[in-house]
Design an enzyme around this catalytic site. Structure first.
Site, PDB file in Angstrom:
ATOM      1  N   VAL A  94       0.851  -1.188   0.000  1.00  0.00           N
ATOM      2  CA  VAL A  94       0.000   0.000   0.000  1.00  0.00           C
ATOM      3  C   VAL A  94       0.890   1.242   0.000  1.00  0.00           C
ATOM      4  CG1 VAL A  94      -1.815   1.262   1.190  1.00  0.00           C
ATOM      5  CG2 VAL A  94      -1.795  -1.232   1.235  1.00  0.00           C
ATOM      6  N   ASP A 142     -11.538 -12.275   5.004  1.00  0.00           N
ATOM      7  CA  ASP A 142     -10.264 -12.033   5.713  1.00  0.00           C
ATOM      8  C   ASP A 142     -10.456 -10.941   6.771  1.00  0.00           C
ATOM      9  OD1 ASP A 142      -6.840 -11.198   4.759  1.00  0.00           O
ATOM     10  OD2 ASP A 142      -7.629 -12.520   6.310  1.00  0.00           O
TER      11      ASP A 142
END
Length: 661
Positions: free
Chosen positions: A32, A145
């Site tokens: 990210v 998740d």
């Protein structure tokens, strides 16, 4: 000093629109970055899938169409507790998502700092997480998740980094695990793209996931934020995964005494091993969480919990009227009255009844014998019971301190005693898993079959130096000072770097992933950006030539004579090296040969023939002049042998060729 290359994506313009400014985090599937949308002039988060997740042509190709479809579905999911997805595409063959940039921390960062949350804080965060999941389930999406790393907590509107009740929680990565997993398209059964600490049993056994799988993972997250730990741990991830299949999640109050029973019920309902026993989706669990929060808020004034060590909860008296309508006891009915009541005889005194019975026994020989036998039996019972209560039921606690964990367990088993471990403590001078403290202490009595409480050493307290290369100095400082690291970042210097933007970290010492104790000083080298000058290569030139070149660039020159086999006045080493960045007026150090026996052939071409002959003769060389007829000063040197800068010695013959001119 460790030297690492900065992230090559920093400063890159993706799709002609997103300028990458810094790296925020690196996970198992993607990295990210923070980026600036130069078209809309806003900061966004750019998540780029790792190359390892994208198979090459020799294997199964990455399904970009499937990834695109998942991204479109996620982008349509609009909810205040969901991290929004703005755009998707590919860069250098790697798929990426453009998402909302949330200024805050992950729930994992908060747990690392505070270990666990209060019940009210935990339910406040879970309400927002479940609201996001409920919106996804209504849209036909399954997260797959759910974990603290995927929950971002923005700063509370009321201010204050510790106000979690009013903070805004947002869930990220909806469908990303499914998109990558589906793209892999493994013909042998697919991959389990989930985190084993939170994985639902049905994902382990048959790979199937539905909204109830997210409910299970949310229940594990609630257990962790209430207790500060996950329910299962093992050396290998596959062992953790199968514990979800084979074992029930323990009540949180077993770990943290004093938690309200309603929290145990919430966790138990959400984490039942059979999907059919759980709430049907996140919306159903959200309703239960909201009811539990109201229950805790309503009972907060009547419930008092002792410290955790007491493992006791004292609840003040609650009248039947205070119970909710569904939990009230039936009203007590008065006993039926009989129509006629017989007069009761006047009761005799208990003392009188005992005296009468005693006189009756003592008046009978058999009674006296029975009374004596009873007294003897009673005395024996008292003596035996006293011995048992005072001595017989006890064992002496063995010496367990300084034994290893396995040795202590074996010793207690031989003594018929149980054991329980408290949280380990860090000790620099005691190896890991060695007993530090035992309770009761050695030599004291403990009931047979009783429990001895042990505290083990966690060994020296060590942490891994975080990877901050490519991050800004401010982000690097924040990472290193985050609990529990508390490292001491020191800006050890700055270096020019043509690839790393100014202010980004180039290297650290110790390097990333090195184990260090808390408080360790970490030296950081920061980029000064691209250098204004580049030092040229001057080794092999004469000191005069090298000095002239460097001074014309605005650099200062210092000369050091050194012994060398190179000719006299030849530069044998330079500092900084060729290509190094420099600023005007920086010093360049030259090491110059001091070999008087060997000199460099000077450049005499275009010089007057007579002047050249005189110069070479002054060096002790034998000069042969060719092509001269008359006055040598009318002729110029057009060729020389040997060439300039060639090593020559005194007495050596050299040739110069001259022409009129």
């Amino acid at each position: 000093m460790d030297t690492q290359v900065a992230d090559p994506l920093l400063g890159t313009l993706v799709d002609g629109r997103y300028r990458i400014r810094g790296r925020v985090a690196r996970g198992g599937m993607a990295t990210v970055y923070t980026a600036v949308d130069e078209r809309l002039e806003r900061t966004v988060a750019l998540k780029i899938i790792h190359p390892a997740q994208v198979r090459d042509a020799a294997g199964q190709a990455f399904s970009l169409d499937r990834f695109t479809d998942e991204a479109k579905t996620i982008a349509r999911l609009t909810h205040p507790n969901v991290v929004a997805v703005y755009d998707q595409g590919t860069h250098a063959g790697l798929p990426y998502l453009v998402m909302e940039y949330v200024r805050g921390r992950t729930l994992r960062d908060i747990l690392a700092e505070r270990r666990r949350l209060t019940p009210v804080e935990a339910l406040a965060v879970m309400e927002q997480v479940l609201a996001a999941l409920a919106a996804a389930h209504r849209a036909g999406l399954v997260h797959r998740d759910v974990k603290p790393e995927n929950v971002l907590v923005a700063e509370a509107p009321t201010g204050g980094s510790h106000n979690l009740i009013d903070a805004v929680a947002k869930v990220a990565d909806f469908g990303l695990a499914r998109a990558v997993e589906a793209s892999a398209d493994d013909p042998n059964g697919g991959q389990l793209m989930a985190t084993v600490a939170y994985v639902a049993p049905e994902l382990v056994t048959d790979g199937h996931a539905d909204p109830r799988s997210d409910v299970y993972s949310a229940g594990i997250v609630l257990f962790e934020i209430l207790t500060g730990r996950v329910p299962y741990d093992a050396e290998r991830p596959v062992e953790v995964a199968w514990q979800h299949v084979d074992r029930d999640v323990p009540p949180p109050s077993r770990i943290v005494a004093g938690l309200p029973p309603v929290l145990d019920e919430l966790v138990a309902a959400a984490t039942r091993r059979s999907p059919g026993g759980r709430p049907t989706d996140a919306g159903a669990l959200l309703a239960a969480v909201q009811a539990a929060r109201e229950n805790i808020a309503a009972s907060g004034t009547t419930q008092r919990m002792r410290p955790v060590e007491q493992e006791t909860v004292i609840v003040s008296h609650v009248t039947p009227a205070a119970r909710p309508s569904w939990a009230r006891l039936p009203d007590a009915q008065p006993a039926p009255r009989s129509r006629r009541r017989a007069p009761a005889p006047a009761p005799s005194s208990p003392v009188d009844r005992i005296k009468a019975q005693y006189r009756k026994l003592m008046g009978d020989p058999r009674g006296r014998l029975a009374l004596t036998a009873g007294a003897v039996v009673l005395a024996l019972l008292v003596l035996t019971g006293g011995w048992w209560l005072g001595f017989g039921r006890y064992e002496v606690t063995p010496q367990l301190t300084n034994l290893t964990k396995d040795q202590a367990i074996s010793t207690l088993a031989q003594a018929g005693l149980e054991y329980r471990f408290l949280d380990p403590q860090y000790r620099e001078d005691v190896p890991k898993d060695v007993v530090l403290v035992q309770n009761p202490p050695p030599g004291e009595r403990v009931v047979r079959g009783g429990t001895v409480v042990l505290t083990l050493s966690a060994g020296p307290e060590r942490y891994l130096v975080p990877d901050v290369v490519g991050k800004s100095w401010e982000l690097a400082v924040a990472d290193m000072q985050a609990a529990p690291l508390k490292l001491k970042p020191v800006k050890a210097g700055e270096k020019y770097d043509d690839l790393a933007p100014k202010g980004t970290v180039l290297s650290t010492d110790p390097k990333a992933d090195t184990e260090v104790p808390p408080g360790t000083e970490v030296k950081v080298i920061v980029s000064k950006g691209k250098a204004p000058l580049s030092v040229p290569f001057v080794e092999g030139k004469t000191v005069a030539e090298a000095t002239d070149i460097l001074q014309k660039m605005g650099l200062r020159v210092s000369v050091e004579r050194v012994e060398s086999d190179k000719p006299y006045d030849i530069v044998v080493k330079q500092t900084p090296a060729n290509g190094a960045g420099a600023e005007p007026n920086d010093e360049v150090k030259l090491q110059v040969s001091n070999n008087q026996n060997v000199k460099a052939m000077p450049e005499v071409r275009n010089a007057r023939c007579g002047d050249a002959e005189g110069l070479l003769a002054s060096m002790g060389l034998q000069v042969e002049v060719r092509g001269v007829l008359g006055d040598k000063n009318w002729f110029k040197v057009v060729n020389q042998n040997p060439a300039s800068n060639t090593a020559v010695q005194a007495g050596q013959q050299v040739v110069i060729e001259c022409q009129l001119g």
